[in-house]
Write a protein that holds these residues in place. Structure first.
Motif, mmCIF file in Angstrom:
data_model
loop_
_atom_site.group_PDB
_atom_site.id
_atom_site.type_symbol
_atom_site.label_atom_id
_atom_site.label_comp_id
_atom_site.label_asym_id
_atom_site.label_seq_id
_atom_site.Cartn_x
_atom_site.Cartn_y
_atom_site.Cartn_z
ATOM 1 N N SER A 1 24.518 15.455 3.910
ATOM 2 C CA SER A 1 23.320 14.395 3.430
ATOM 3 C C SER A 1 23.992 13.384 2.825
ATOM 4 C CB SER A 1 22.459 15.176 2.385
ATOM 5 O OG SER A 1 21.588 14.082 1.817
ATOM 6 N N HIS A 2 23.868 12.181 3.477
ATOM 7 C CA HIS A 2 24.583 10.866 3.078
ATOM 8 C C HIS A 2 24.106 10.466 1.622
ATOM 9 C CE1 HIS A 2 26.018 7.076 2.944
ATOM 10 N NE2 HIS A 2 24.936 6.277 2.971
ATOM 11 N N LYS A 3 22.818 10.491 1.439
ATOM 12 C CA LYS A 3 22.132 9.989 0.174
ATOM 13 C C LYS A 3 22.372 10.980 -1.073
ATOM 14 C CE LYS A 3 18.252 7.822 2.406
ATOM 15 N NZ LYS A 3 16.742 7.788 2.466
ATOM 16 N N GLN A 4 22.544 12.172 -0.642
ATOM 17 C CA GLN A 4 22.885 13.197 -1.736
ATOM 18 C C GLN A 4 24.114 13.293 -2.256
ATOM 19 O OE1 GLN A 4 20.227 17.081 -2.104
ATOM 20 N NE2 GLN A 4 19.593 16.215 0.059
ATOM 21 N N LEU A 5 25.274 12.966 -1.541
ATOM 22 C CA LEU A 5 26.740 13.040 -1.584
ATOM 23 C C LEU A 5 27.165 11.448 -1.820
ATOM 24 C CD1 LEU A 5 27.510 15.570 0.947
ATOM 25 C CD2 LEU A 5 27.194 15.823 -1.369
ATOM 26 N N GLU B 1 28.318 8.582 7.534
ATOM 27 C CA GLU B 1 27.054 9.281 7.005
ATOM 28 C C GLU B 1 27.150 10.667 7.769
ATOM 29 O OE1 GLU B 1 23.556 6.853 7.466
ATOM 30 O OE2 GLU B 1 24.686 4.877 6.289
ATOM 31 N N ARG C 1 25.798 22.962 5.125
ATOM 32 C CA ARG C 1 25.981 21.833 4.223
ATOM 33 C C ARG C 1 27.426 21.614 4.405
ATOM 34 N NH1 ARG C 1 22.249 22.082 -1.107
ATOM 35 N NH2 ARG C 1 20.254 22.190 0.155
ATOM 36 N N ASP D 1 27.365 10.027 -4.502
ATOM 37 C CA ASP D 1 27.916 10.118 -5.921
ATOM 38 C C ASP D 1 28.786 11.485 -6.127
ATOM 39 O OD1 ASP D 1 26.597 7.813 -6.908
ATOM 40 O OD2 ASP D 1 25.124 8.961 -7.411
ATOM 41 N N VAL D 2 29.044 12.078 -5.051
ATOM 42 C CA VAL D 2 29.847 13.384 -4.971
ATOM 43 C C VAL D 2 31.438 12.919 -4.286
ATOM 44 C CG1 VAL D 2 30.162 15.778 -3.979
ATOM 45 C CG2 VAL D 2 27.915 14.774 -4.691
#
Length: 269
Positions: free
Chosen positions: A168-172, A163, A225, A174-175
């Motif tokens: 950003s763990h949450k935003q990535l 993480e 980022r 699905d990346v």
């Protein structure tokens, strides 16, 4: 005896040769591993790097966007190219040292496929290839561990596993590079090979660590980022030999930079 090892996805060695030569003059690592050299082996700037003292060179070039190389101040005892998923595309190369400060050590240099933009193997052949590559990488690591070879593995592995390895763990989630399936396979490689994550052993979480910042950011430092896509691992027997590690972020501000920065690891035996 002490030695230093640097790894860097240079994103075209000929385009960024001035950066490479500047880095070698300023930092003078014993060994430099390059990924994404983007040239065939006979196009590698061998003469320019020999002039800086890196006379020992192993190059696995490729005509496209791949290719890896290892240059050293110390002689190799041998080199081996690896072919994963049946594709000879310049993604992995190992050299062995039998003398000098690295005697008895293999250095493996990897450039794992990026995987495209869609994290679905049914919709994205490039992502399917990446997952298959990671599975084969785990089998290769397990076989190497069984042989008991003292090894250092470096490269652009194109996975940010923790993480704290992404902005950003949450935003990535699905990346591509930080999806759960990639992280699962990445951790399977570590376990299969008994690899030690040097960077995170020296600077553990919760501290953030990045080695890559997108070209899309107008001010990469301000936005920050980043992702930790570049890695340094060792076999268990070398665990007590690490003496330091640095992420050379200043190179990201050099003229026409790579989107990756070098990582230098120092060892003493």
């Amino acid at each position: 005896m002490a030695f230093s090892l640097a790894t860097w996805n240079i994103n075209s060695v000929r385009l960024r040769l001035p950066l490479v030569t500047r880095f070698l003059r300023e930092q003078a690592p014993d060994v430099l591993c390059l990924q994404e050299i983007k040239c065939q082996s006979d196009q590698f700037p061998a003469a320019e790097l020999r002039q800086l003292g890196y006379v020992h060179q192993a190059v696995y070039g490729f005509k496209g966007y791949h290719g890896v190389a290892i240059v050293s101040r110390h002689p190799f005892a041998g080199e081996e190219r690896h072919v994963f998923c049946g594709k000879e595309d310049g993604r992995s190369l190992t050299v062995r040292f039998d003398e000098g400060p690295l005697a008895g050590i293999d250095i493996a240099n990897f450039y794992v496929p990026a995987g495209g933009d869609i994290p679905d193997p049914d919709l994205n052949e490039r992502f399917a290839h990446k997952l298959a590559f990671l599975d084969e990488f785990a089998r290769w690591s397990q076989a190497r561990a069984r042989r008991g070879v003292s090894s250092i593995l470096v490269g652009d592995l194109n996975v940010a596993p923790l993480e704290q390895d992404v902005w950003s763990h949450k935003q990535l989630l699905d990346v591509v590079s930080h999806t759960p399936i990639e992280v699962e396979k990445f951790n399977a490689i570590l376990e299969a090979g008994g690899w030690q994550d040097v960077m995170r052993a020296i600077i553990p979480p919760p501290e953030k660590l990045y080695t890559w910042w997108s070209y899309r950011a107008q001010d990469w430092r301000a936005s920050n980022r980043g992702r930790r896509l570049d890695h340094v691992w060792t076999s268990r027997d070398l665990k007590d030999s690490w003496t330091g590690m640095s992420i050379e972020t200043d190179t990201r501000d050099w003229e026409r930079p790579s989107d990756h920065v070098p990582v230098i690891t120092r060892f003493a035996r």
